[in-house]
Scaffold this active site. Structure first.
Site, short mmCIF file in Angstrom:
data_model
loop_
_atom_site.label_atom_id
_atom_site.label_comp_id
_atom_site.label_asym_id
_atom_site.label_seq_id
_atom_site.Cartn_x
_atom_site.Cartn_y
_atom_site.Cartn_z
N ARG A 82 0.85 -1.19 0.00
CA ARG A 82 0.00 0.00 0.00
C ARG A 82 0.88 1.23 0.00
NH1 ARG A 82 -3.10 3.00 4.66
NH2 ARG A 82 -4.12 4.53 3.33
N GLU A 171 -7.85 8.41 6.02
CA GLU A 171 -8.19 9.03 7.30
C GLU A 171 -8.76 10.44 7.17
OE1 GLU A 171 -4.79 8.68 9.92
OE2 GLU A 171 -5.02 6.52 10.07
N TYR A 299 -4.89 1.67 15.70
CA TYR A 299 -3.69 1.73 16.56
C TYR A 299 -4.01 1.54 18.04
CZ TYR A 299 -1.18 3.27 12.45
OH TYR A 299 -0.62 3.31 11.20
C1 FCB Z 1 -1.80 7.18 10.69
C2 FCB Z 1 -1.32 7.70 9.35
C3 FCB Z 1 0.03 7.20 8.94
C4 FCB Z 1 0.99 7.10 10.10
C5 FCB Z 1 0.35 6.40 11.26
C6 FCB Z 1 1.25 6.23 12.46
O1 FCB Z 1 -2.73 8.07 11.21
O2 FCB Z 1 -2.24 7.34 8.35
O3 FCB Z 1 0.49 8.03 7.91
O4 FCB Z 1 1.47 8.34 10.43
O5 FCB Z 1 -0.82 7.06 11.66
#
Ligand code: FCB
Length: 455
Positions: A82, A171, A299
């Site tokens: 990706r 995002e 995350y």
């Molecule tokens: C996400 C982003 C990516 C990276 C990660 C840690 O929000 O899409 O670019 O910075 O966090």
């Protein structure tokens, strides 16, 4: 460890394993070969915006090290990669003329992936909007919607015959809220009404781009990538539960209700009052244009606290170097919820990973914490699969250590270590583990298909 782990968790035959990056975070070559500036180039130049005062000017110098990085990908044995296209690299002003040298880079990237048996997963917008469009109002301006649709069609026209998937936006919540309300990301504006208008324009441009891509016969599968998280109340108090419901509304339901139900959530609209976005008839219908997949970046969870505006409720938990709580069961919870509450197409985890303070010693990085983080989240996806959620793939963020936005280069998310002084790449233990795990997945796939052929 990969062997017992791989035995324990079964994945369907077509499940896609990958790694992810984005253009601004790795390419460097900020002004090379006719590339125009992006809002992130501009943002980095403003004092105080980036923790270590750095920029994306060089980053991982991926633009000049393409072949080497493609070989690195191949050595990991991933099914898919990706990446994102830097819009100002291919169309320096965000409209009008295309830059053949910039397009040539992505041509070589896509062909190089295919030559190595890796499926290209392309993202159109991973935040680096051409500065020329920001000068005309950026995402707050409705005209940018049409510029994006034209850009999407132009990319599909040039690369689409060789792509597995096209993601419109990465995002949208982050672009809208962190870019236009809290202002910690480019373009650094601080106004909630603007942020909500931006979110509407991002969603609208997504839907209209899908429509236009299908009308021109795009061969790629089409979708969007959302950053989602379960929002849990920090305590059982009424106030914390109310806050959690609102945060869920702003992060999850605002985007998912619009995309899958064609309406913004009523409680969030009431909360926003005069800051709610302006819409035109037909907008919501365009936003619900059917998708071939939904990408999710996960995350951590949100901990909502009515007494703490920063929701610092995660105290006492294990956290990564970003201060983000490690909470893999939140991924299972989220995937089950999306499946239950929405008519979602097959879902991918399009980003998942962690920053830790890595040390390179004698050519090795023993990043056991990152390996455990990744393994526990892969197990969380397997858990969702077992409970009937249609999952299509999983991608680690990130292939390389890179420019982590406002945190600069201090936060390392790569499974491959980058020495920024020499640009040397070193596979961390987590990369070796992922490589071995993928090898076992492939072996299992091969033995399943051999067994089927023998039947
Ligand atoms: C996400 C982003 C990516 C990276 C990660 C840690 O929000 O899409 O670019 O910075 O966090």
């Amino acid at each position: 460890m990969p062997r017992s782990f791989a035995r324990k968790h079964a994945f369907p035959a077509g499940f896609v394993w990958g790694v992810a990056t984005s253009s601004f975070q790795i390419e460097g070559a900020a002004a090379a070969d006719g590339k125009g500036p992006s809002i992130w180039d501009d943002f980095c130049r403003r004092p105080g915006t980036i923790a270590d005062g750095s920029s994306g000017d060089v980053a991982c110098d991926h633009y000049h090290r393409l072949e080497q990085d493609l070989d690195l990908l191949a050595s990991l044995g991933v099914d898919a990669y990706r990446f994102s296209v830097s819009w100002p690299r291919v169309q320096p002003l965000g409209q009008g003329a295309w830059n053949p040298q910039g397009v040539g880079f992505y041509d070589r990237l896509v062909d190089g992936l295919l030559a190595r048996g890796i499926q290209p997963y392309l993202t159109l917008n991973h935040w680096d909007l051409p500065s020329a469009l920001q000068a005309r109002g950026g995402w707050a301006e409705r005209d940018t919607v049409q510029r994006f649709v034209d850009y999407a069609c132009g990319i599909d026209h040039r690369l689409g015959d060789r792509l597995a998937t096209i993601t419109t936006h990465n995002e949208p919540w982050v672009i809208a809220t962190m870019g236009h309300e809290t202002g910690v990301f480019a373009p650094g504006l601080r106004d909630r009404a603007t942020a909500m208008q931006v979110s509407h324009h991002l969603l609208l441009s997504h839907g209209l781009a899908l429509r236009a891509l299908r009308a021109q016969g795009s061969k790629a599968r089409l979708g969007i990538v959302l950053n989602l998280a379960p929002a849990h109340p920090a305590t059982d108090s009424e106030a914390d539960r109310t806050k959690a419901r609102l945060e869920d509304g702003l992060l999850v339901r605002w985007y998912a209700d619009a995309l899958f139900k064609g309406a913004y959530p009523i409680d969030v609209l009431a909360h926003l009052g005069a800051d709610a976005p302006h819409m035109r008839p037909g907008d919501m219908q365009a936003i619900t244009e059917p998708m071939d997949f939904l990408g999710i970046n996960y995350y951590t969870r949100l901990m909502a606290s009515a007494s703490d505006p920063f929701d610092a409720g995660a105290n006492g938990y294990d956290v990564t170097d970003m201060g983000w709580e490690i909470y893999p069961q939140g991924l299972t919870e989220l995937l089950l919820r999306m499946h239950r509450d929405y008519a979602v197409p097959p879902m991918y985890v399009k980003e998942n990973g962690a920053a830790f303070k890595d040390v390179l010693v004698d050519g090795r990085v023993h990043d056991e914490q990152r390996r455990n983080y990744i393994a526990s989240h892969i197990a969380a996806v397997a858990d969702a699969l077992r409970q009937g959620v249609p999952m299509a793939g999983y991608m680690v963020w990130s292939l390389l250590d890179n420019f982590e936005w406002a945190s600069g280069y201090a936060k390392r998310f790569g499974i491959v270590h980058v020495d920024y002084a020499t640009q040397a790449r070193t596979l961390k233990d987590s990369a070796l583990w992922y490589r071995d795990f993928l090898r076992l997945q492939r072996a299992r796939r091969a033995s399943v298909s051999a067994a089927l052929a023998a039947e």
